[in-house]
Structures are given as structure tokens and as C-alpha cells.
Design a protein around this motif. Structure first.
Motif, short mmCIF file in Angstrom:
data_model
loop_
_atom_site.label_atom_id
_atom_site.label_comp_id
_atom_site.label_asym_id
_atom_site.label_seq_id
_atom_site.Cartn_x
_atom_site.Cartn_y
_atom_site.Cartn_z
N SER A 2 0.84 -1.26 -0.03
CA SER A 2 0.02 0.17 0.19
C SER A 2 0.64 1.40 0.18
N ALA A 3 0.34 1.94 -1.12
CA ALA A 3 1.50 3.11 -0.43
C ALA A 3 0.22 4.63 -1.43
N ASN A 4 0.51 5.45 -1.32
CA ASN A 4 -0.40 6.79 -1.70
C ASN A 4 0.74 7.42 -2.83
N LYS A 5 1.64 7.32 -2.77
CA LYS A 5 2.86 8.12 -4.29
C LYS A 5 3.36 6.59 -4.69
N VAL A 6 3.41 6.05 -5.86
CA VAL A 6 3.70 5.46 -6.81
C VAL A 6 4.58 5.95 -8.48
N PHE A 7 5.51 4.99 -8.29
CA PHE A 7 6.33 5.71 -9.40
C PHE A 7 6.67 4.65 -10.55
N VAL A 8 6.49 4.38 -12.09
CA VAL A 8 6.35 4.00 -13.22
C VAL A 8 6.80 4.28 -13.90
N TYR A 9 8.62 3.58 -13.89
CA TYR A 9 8.74 3.90 -15.72
C TYR A 9 8.96 3.06 -16.14
N ALA A 10 8.81 3.30 -17.25
CA ALA A 10 8.26 2.67 -18.53
C ALA A 10 9.31 2.94 -20.19
N GLU A 11 9.84 1.42 -20.01
CA GLU A 11 10.31 1.47 -21.34
C GLU A 11 10.21 1.23 -22.66
N SER A 43 12.55 10.20 -24.45
CA SER A 43 12.64 9.45 -25.75
C SER A 43 13.88 9.30 -25.39
N GLY A 44 14.98 8.01 -26.24
CA GLY A 44 15.99 7.36 -25.69
C GLY A 44 17.31 8.35 -26.53
N ILE A 45 18.50 9.07 -26.23
CA ILE A 45 18.86 9.35 -27.05
C ILE A 45 20.15 7.99 -27.93
N LYS A 46 20.62 8.73 -29.16
CA LYS A 46 20.82 8.01 -30.17
C LYS A 46 20.40 6.47 -30.19
N THR A 47 19.25 5.81 -29.50
CA THR A 47 18.79 4.76 -29.23
C THR A 47 17.27 4.84 -30.50
N ASN A 48 16.48 6.22 -29.89
CA ASN A 48 14.87 6.55 -30.17
C ASN A 48 14.18 5.44 -29.65
N THR A 49 14.63 4.65 -28.12
CA THR A 49 13.23 4.56 -27.43
C THR A 49 13.04 5.34 -26.37
N VAL A 50 11.20 4.41 -26.46
CA VAL A 50 10.42 5.78 -26.20
C VAL A 50 9.86 5.46 -24.57
N GLY A 51 9.49 6.20 -23.92
CA GLY A 51 8.99 5.55 -22.53
C GLY A 51 8.39 6.95 -21.54
N GLY A 52 7.82 6.77 -20.23
CA GLY A 52 8.04 7.96 -19.91
C GLY A 52 8.47 7.14 -17.83
N PHE A 53 8.34 8.63 -16.98
CA PHE A 53 8.06 8.22 -15.82
C PHE A 53 7.08 9.03 -15.25
N GLY A 68 -4.05 -2.23 -19.31
CA GLY A 68 -4.44 -1.54 -20.03
C GLY A 68 -4.09 -0.80 -21.10
N LEU A 69 -3.08 -0.43 -21.14
CA LEU A 69 -2.48 0.69 -21.89
C LEU A 69 -0.98 0.01 -21.89
N LEU A 70 -0.28 0.11 -20.93
CA LEU A 70 1.96 -0.23 -21.69
C LEU A 70 1.20 -1.89 -22.50
N ILE A 71 0.99 -2.53 -22.02
CA ILE A 71 1.33 -3.95 -22.38
C ILE A 71 0.63 -4.56 -23.74
N LYS A 84 8.61 -0.75 -13.88
CA LYS A 84 9.10 -1.08 -13.37
C LYS A 84 8.22 -0.34 -12.03
N ILE A 85 7.82 -0.79 -11.14
CA ILE A 85 7.00 0.17 -10.38
C ILE A 85 7.69 0.59 -8.22
N PHE A 86 8.20 1.93 -8.14
CA PHE A 86 8.76 2.09 -7.35
C PHE A 86 7.31 2.90 -6.12
N ASP A 87 7.80 2.60 -4.82
CA ASP A 87 7.42 2.80 -3.71
C ASP A 87 7.14 4.10 -3.17
#
Length: 106
Positions: A2-11, A43-53, A68-71, A84-87
Motif C-alpha cells: 500500500s503506497a499513496n505515491k507510486v512511480f512507474v518507469y516504462a520503456e 526519448s532515448g538519445i541515439k536509440t529512439n527508445t520511447v518511454g516515460g516516468f 490496460g495501456l502499456l502492455i 518497474k514500479i517504485f514505492d
């Protein structure tokens, strides 16, 4: 967990120049998901990978967004997805000490 502030990194491991992404329509879709507080596009430098925080208000809402959206988007673009999901609660004091824009000193 249980966390009220959750961060997700996706690429996505694909090579798509950011200027070829219809981010305006994607932003509209993302805003439909409960609990999403913010997204910082990456946006990845020199890789053009796409993601977000991302910041969410709960692990459950973060997981619903991933499922529902990323996968489904990874399948649509035929790319590999790393998530990755972070507390964010447990690291609050340390982040306040570093002037993180996601934390406000009380």
C-alpha cells in the motif's frame, strides 16, 4: 503493498523517433486512467527508445494502467516493454532533501 505515491518507469525497446509519435492522442487516452497524476515523456538519445516516468496514487491504479495501456501498446508496435514500479512513500524524506518536484516539504 500500500503506497499513496507510486512511480512507474516504462520503456519500449523499439526505435521510433519521438516526432513520429502521436503523443497528443496518446495523452488523451492516458488521462482516462484513474490515479494517474503525471507523466514525463522520455526519448532515448541515439536509440529512439520511447518511454516515460509516471506518478500514480496507488499500486493498484499503476498496475491497471500497465495492464490496460502499456502492455497492449507493446503488442501494437511489436516492441518489448520494460516496466518497474517504485514505492514513492518510503523515499519521501530523501526526495524532499533533494528538492524533487514530486515532493513538497511540510
Amino acid at each position: 503493498m500500500s503506497a499513496n505515491k507510486v512511480f512507474v518507469y516504462a520503456e519500449y525497446q523499439v526505435s521510433i523517433p519521438f516526432n513520429q509519435i502521436d503523443w497528443k492522442s496518446i495523452n488523451l487516452e492516458m488521462k482516462k486512467f484513474p490515479g494517474l497524476k503525471s507523466k514525463t515523456w522520455l526519448s532515448g538519445i541515439k536509440t529512439n527508445t520511447v518511454g516515460g516516468f509516471y506518478e500514480f496514487d496507488s499500486v493498484e491504479n499503476a498496475q491497471n494502467y500497465i495492464d490496460g495501456l502499456l502492455i497492449p501498446f507493446a503488442s501494437q508496435i511489436n516492441g518489448n516493454l520494460s516496466v518497474k514500479i517504485f514505492d514513492g512513500d518510503i523515499t519521501g524524506e530523501a526526495n524532499i532533501g533533494m528538492n524533487s518536484p514530486f515532493y513538497i516539504a511540510e
